[in-house]
Design a protein around this motif. Sequence first.
Motif: not given
Length: 199
Positions: A110-114, A168-171, A183-192
């Motif tokens: 689900a968090v793979w890139p598109k 959480g995620s690193v950008m 992770h508390t600041e995001r609604d859905v987990e973003p994709r890589l």
Amino acid sequence: EGHVMIGEIHALKIKEKADKGFVLTNGEQDILLPYILTDQKLTVGEEVKVFVYLEKSGRTIASTTLPDMVVGSFGWAKVVEVIPHLGAFVNIGTSTDVLVSYEDLPPVEAVWPKQDDALYIKLNVDRKGRLLGVPATENELEEVYSFSPDLELNDQVTGYIVQTHREGSVMITENNERAFIHHTERDVEPRLGQAVTAR
């Protein structure tokens, strides 16, 4: 001299014209530059800069479309196709796309890139000589991108996700800094590889 290394840019001499392309040589090894992989007007005897790689059949070929990265170096690559259970193919700026294996992607598809996402990868060669893209590790990212400690909570930051964790995620932001999205600041987990605007 000797063997022409795969995944690198070489200056090779044009030895002769063949049916399907120019035969290039470094004096010891001959490599085909197919006519469809060059838009340059070339003549026998001159030297040409090419990127060398293995095509799917396993044959070593050359292209005059030089990539944004060579083996051992890092760069951003656009995702062109994602295949479940296999991985994501990315464009490194040359005539062939490069596989980022499922083994190097997040365990959850689900968090793979598109398609059109961007991955920050290191270009490698596998045991068979095929090109592979490997997403940069935390340590490798730290060497290139400094952390942005002074992000205000309501600052809008745009960038690409380079790592996904439970915490959480690193950008990497447009200003080439690393930022952490808890992770508390995001609604859905973003994709890589997803382009996101966080605040």
